[in-house]
Design a protein around this motif. Structure first.
Motif, PDB file in Angstrom:
ATOM      1  N   LEU A  62       0.818  -1.050   0.106  1.00  0.00           N
ATOM      2  CA  LEU A  62       0.113   0.017   0.186  1.00  0.00           C
ATOM      3  C   LEU A  62       0.972   1.444   0.116  1.00  0.00           C
ATOM      4  CD1 LEU A  62      -2.833  -1.204   2.471  1.00  0.00           C
ATOM      5  CD2 LEU A  62      -3.040  -0.857  -0.035  1.00  0.00           C
ATOM      6  N   VAL A  63       2.081   1.219   0.756  1.00  0.00           N
ATOM      7  CA  VAL A  63       2.964   2.211   0.783  1.00  0.00           C
ATOM      8  C   VAL A  63       3.447   2.628  -0.823  1.00  0.00           C
ATOM      9  CG1 VAL A  63       5.187   3.298   1.274  1.00  0.00           C
ATOM     10  CG2 VAL A  63       3.716   1.938   2.943  1.00  0.00           C
ATOM     11  N   GLN A  64       3.780   1.737  -1.366  1.00  0.00           N
ATOM     12  CA  GLN A  64       4.286   1.825  -2.822  1.00  0.00           C
ATOM     13  C   GLN A  64       3.341   2.215  -3.693  1.00  0.00           C
ATOM     14  OE1 GLN A  64       7.167   1.124  -4.112  1.00  0.00           O
ATOM     15  NE2 GLN A  64       7.972   0.874  -2.097  1.00  0.00           N
ATOM     16  N   GLY A  65       1.814   1.781  -3.416  1.00  0.00           N
ATOM     17  CA  GLY A  65       0.756   2.363  -4.097  1.00  0.00           C
ATOM     18  C   GLY A  65       0.343   3.572  -3.891  1.00  0.00           C
ATOM     19  N   VAL A  66       0.592   4.378  -2.690  1.00  0.00           N
ATOM     20  CA  VAL A  66       0.383   5.728  -2.501  1.00  0.00           C
ATOM     21  C   VAL A  66       1.369   6.563  -3.569  1.00  0.00           C
ATOM     22  CG1 VAL A  66       1.019   7.546  -0.837  1.00  0.00           C
ATOM     23  CG2 VAL A  66      -0.336   5.420  -0.119  1.00  0.00           C
ATOM     24  N   PHE A  67       2.838   6.018  -3.450  1.00  0.00           N
ATOM     25  CA  PHE A  67       3.634   6.861  -4.272  1.00  0.00           C
ATOM     26  C   PHE A  67       3.564   6.387  -5.837  1.00  0.00           C
ATOM     27  CE2 PHE A  67       5.462   7.085  -0.198  1.00  0.00           C
ATOM     28  CZ  PHE A  67       6.055   8.430  -0.163  1.00  0.00           C
ATOM     29  N   GLU A  68       2.974   5.504  -6.235  1.00  0.00           N
ATOM     30  CA  GLU A  68       2.324   5.204  -7.517  1.00  0.00           C
ATOM     31  C   GLU A  68       1.328   6.280  -8.082  1.00  0.00           C
ATOM     32  OE1 GLU A  68       1.435   0.960  -8.049  1.00  0.00           O
ATOM     33  OE2 GLU A  68       3.483   0.366  -7.656  1.00  0.00           O
ATOM     34  N   ARG A  69       0.253   6.136  -7.168  1.00  0.00           N
ATOM     35  CA  ARG A  69      -0.746   7.288  -7.290  1.00  0.00           C
ATOM     36  C   ARG A  69      -0.235   8.786  -7.391  1.00  0.00           C
ATOM     37  NH1 ARG A  69      -6.365   5.431  -4.534  1.00  0.00           N
ATOM     38  NH2 ARG A  69      -6.484   3.431  -5.768  1.00  0.00           N
ATOM     39  N   ILE A  70       0.596   8.932  -6.653  1.00  0.00           N
ATOM     40  CA  ILE A  70       1.285  10.302  -6.513  1.00  0.00           C
ATOM     41  C   ILE A  70       2.081  10.673  -8.220  1.00  0.00           C
ATOM     42  CG2 ILE A  70       3.109  11.981  -5.717  1.00  0.00           C
ATOM     43  CD1 ILE A  70       2.565  10.808  -3.063  1.00  0.00           C
ATOM     44  N   LEU A  71       2.600   9.775  -8.499  1.00  0.00           N
ATOM     45  CA  LEU A  71       3.295   9.516  -9.575  1.00  0.00           C
ATOM     46  C   LEU A  71       2.404   9.825 -10.705  1.00  0.00           C
ATOM     47  CD1 LEU A  71       6.240   9.945 -11.002  1.00  0.00           C
ATOM     48  CD2 LEU A  71       5.966   7.372 -11.190  1.00  0.00           C
ATOM     49  N   LYS A  72       1.264   9.182 -10.767  1.00  0.00           N
ATOM     50  CA  LYS A  72       0.365   9.001 -11.898  1.00  0.00           C
ATOM     51  C   LYS A  72      -0.429  10.296 -11.859  1.00  0.00           C
ATOM     52  CE  LYS A  72      -3.359   6.072 -13.725  1.00  0.00           C
ATOM     53  NZ  LYS A  72      -4.231   4.926 -13.351  1.00  0.00           N
ATOM     54  N   TYR A  73      -0.723  10.893 -10.698  1.00  0.00           N
ATOM     55  CA  TYR A  73      -1.808  12.025 -10.866  1.00  0.00           C
ATOM     56  C   TYR A  73      -1.037  13.330 -10.090  1.00  0.00           C
ATOM     57  CZ  TYR A  73      -5.268   8.300 -10.841  1.00  0.00           C
ATOM     58  OH  TYR A  73      -6.055   7.109 -11.228  1.00  0.00           O
ATOM     59  N   ARG A  74       0.187  13.199 -10.524  1.00  0.00           N
ATOM     60  CA  ARG A  74       1.149  14.474 -10.080  1.00  0.00           C
ATOM     61  C   ARG A  74       0.587  15.684 -10.405  1.00  0.00           C
ATOM     62  NH1 ARG A  74       4.429  11.758 -13.314  1.00  0.00           N
ATOM     63  NH2 ARG A  74       5.084  12.722 -15.238  1.00  0.00           N
ATOM     64  N   ASN A  75      -0.077  15.768 -11.607  1.00  0.00           N
ATOM     65  CA  ASN A  75      -0.618  16.985 -12.333  1.00  0.00           C
ATOM     66  C   ASN A  75      -1.828  17.690 -11.512  1.00  0.00           C
ATOM     67  OD1 ASN A  75       1.614  17.037 -14.281  1.00  0.00           O
ATOM     68  ND2 ASN A  75       0.610  15.713 -15.570  1.00  0.00           N
ATOM     69  N   THR A  76      -2.458  16.729 -10.873  1.00  0.00           N
ATOM     70  CA  THR A  76      -3.554  17.103 -10.099  1.00  0.00           C
ATOM     71  C   THR A  76      -3.344  17.795  -8.866  1.00  0.00           C
ATOM     72  OG1 THR A  76      -3.819  15.081  -8.905  1.00  0.00           O
ATOM     73  CG2 THR A  76      -4.797  15.396 -11.145  1.00  0.00           C
ATOM     74  N   TYR A  77      -2.049  17.909  -8.533  1.00  0.00           N
ATOM     75  CA  TYR A  77      -1.538  18.419  -6.938  1.00  0.00           C
ATOM     76  C   TYR A  77      -1.738  20.001  -7.175  1.00  0.00           C
ATOM     77  CZ  TYR A  77       1.277  19.824  -2.915  1.00  0.00           C
ATOM     78  OH  TYR A  77       1.672  20.260  -1.988  1.00  0.00           O
ATOM     79  N   THR A  78      -2.546  20.644  -6.299  1.00  0.00           N
ATOM     80  CA  THR A  78      -2.810  21.925  -6.363  1.00  0.00           C
ATOM     81  C   THR A  78      -1.938  22.791  -5.338  1.00  0.00           C
ATOM     82  OG1 THR A  78      -4.457  21.473  -4.664  1.00  0.00           O
ATOM     83  CG2 THR A  78      -5.171  21.555  -7.127  1.00  0.00           C
ATOM     84  N   ASN A  79      -1.307  22.056  -4.175  1.00  0.00           N
ATOM     85  CA  ASN A  79      -0.587  22.948  -3.134  1.00  0.00           C
ATOM     86  C   ASN A  79      -1.344  23.716  -2.361  1.00  0.00           C
ATOM     87  OD1 ASN A  79       1.568  23.702  -1.742  1.00  0.00           O
ATOM     88  ND2 ASN A  79       2.219  25.578  -3.142  1.00  0.00           N
ATOM     89  N   ASP A  80      -2.707  23.028  -2.180  1.00  0.00           N
ATOM     90  CA  ASP A  80      -3.615  23.771  -1.046  1.00  0.00           C
ATOM     91  C   ASP A  80      -3.464  22.908   0.312  1.00  0.00           C
ATOM     92  OD1 ASP A  80      -4.501  25.289  -2.861  1.00  0.00           O
ATOM     93  OD2 ASP A  80      -6.196  24.012  -3.458  1.00  0.00           O
ATOM     94  N   GLY A  81      -3.193  23.636   1.330  1.00  0.00           N
ATOM     95  CA  GLY A  81      -2.950  22.737   2.689  1.00  0.00           C
ATOM     96  C   GLY A  81      -1.749  21.950   2.781  1.00  0.00           C
ATOM     97  N   SER A  82      -1.668  21.443   3.744  1.00  0.00           N
ATOM     98  CA  SER A  82      -0.214  20.861   4.186  1.00  0.00           C
ATOM     99  C   SER A  82      -0.275  19.548   3.201  1.00  0.00           C
ATOM    100  CB  SER A  82      -0.297  20.485   5.528  1.00  0.00           C
ATOM    101  OG  SER A  82      -1.115  19.202   5.701  1.00  0.00           O
ATOM    102  N   PHE A  83       1.070  19.248   2.700  1.00  0.00           N
ATOM    103  CA  PHE A  83       1.101  17.976   1.928  1.00  0.00           C
ATOM    104  C   PHE A  83       0.864  16.794   2.826  1.00  0.00           C
ATOM    105  CE2 PHE A  83       4.027  14.519   0.510  1.00  0.00           C
ATOM    106  CZ  PHE A  83       3.595  14.230  -0.718  1.00  0.00           C
ATOM    107  N   SER A  84       1.265  16.636   3.966  1.00  0.00           N
ATOM    108  CA  SER A  84       0.848  15.479   4.889  1.00  0.00           C
ATOM    109  C   SER A  84      -0.364  15.199   4.727  1.00  0.00           C
ATOM    110  CB  SER A  84       1.610  15.573   6.349  1.00  0.00           C
ATOM    111  OG  SER A  84       0.715  16.385   6.852  1.00  0.00           O
TER     112      SER A  84
END
Length: 188
Positions: A50-72
């Motif tokens: 599941l940890v690997q899956g989180v980072f795969e999703r981050i990579l796949k959907y990185r263009n949707t990151y909006t920088n609203d709020g905290s990264f955590s």
């Protein structure tokens, strides 16, 4: 110097195509995410996946990151959604029957008698936590074990801050009731 770069700044660099920065985010969050998943699943292999899956999703959907709020808050929202998707996909119902292995968190310097007493208390606690419904269990883990503030949990779970407070309050009440029941059953 890289330690002074905020998580949000690193993620913005990942979004811009600097994929090496994802490795730094992995270093900062993989243990924390692993412990989150392990507390929910009590399975080391699944937690690692599941940890690997989180980072795969981050990579796949990185263009949707909006920088609203905290990264955590953002990454734990992804983690929570991934875990829910995994259980839905694999048709799990409810929480795993096995107990969360809290005793791994114990300090080995306790005297044997104290360790034995504490082990029994932790066993009762883990049994009580496992009796909670999934929403209360997740809320409690995010608050008490991951250290998120109520506002951050509200963002992760997409609910109001007051709903988080109510869930935690009710979860703690339920845990207390379950522990009393367990103790009462031990003496019957």
């Amino acid at each position: 110097m890289l330690n002074s770069i905020s998580d949000n700044e690193l993620m913005l660099k990942v979004k811009e195509g600097d994929l090496d920065k994802l490795g730094l985010l992995f270093e900062r969050y993989n243990k924390r995410l692993y412990h989150f998943f392990y507390r929910l699943t009590d399975r080391s292999d699944l937690s690692e996946d599941l940890v690997q899956g989180v980072f795969e999703r981050i990579l796949k959907y990185r263009n949707t990151y909006t920088n609203d709020g905290s990264f955590s808050t953002w990454i734990f929202q992804i983690a929570r959604n991934l875990q829910a998707d995994h259980y839905r996909k694999n048709q799990y119902s409810g929480t795993p029957e096995e107990f969360i292995n809290w005793e791994q968190l114990e300090d080995d310097t306790f005297a044997y008698k104290e360790k034995y007493r504490r082990k029994n208390e932790l066993k009762l606690l883990q049994q009580a936590i496992n009796k909670l419904d999934d929403i209360k269990k997740e809320t409690l883990i995010l608050s008490r074990f991951e250290g998120f503030k109520y506002k951050e949990i509200a963002n992760i779970m997409e609910c109001s801050e007051s709903a988080v407070k109510v869930r935690i309050f009710r979860a703690l009440q339920e845990i207390e009731v379950h522990i009393k029941e367990f103790n009462r059953n031990d003496y019957d």
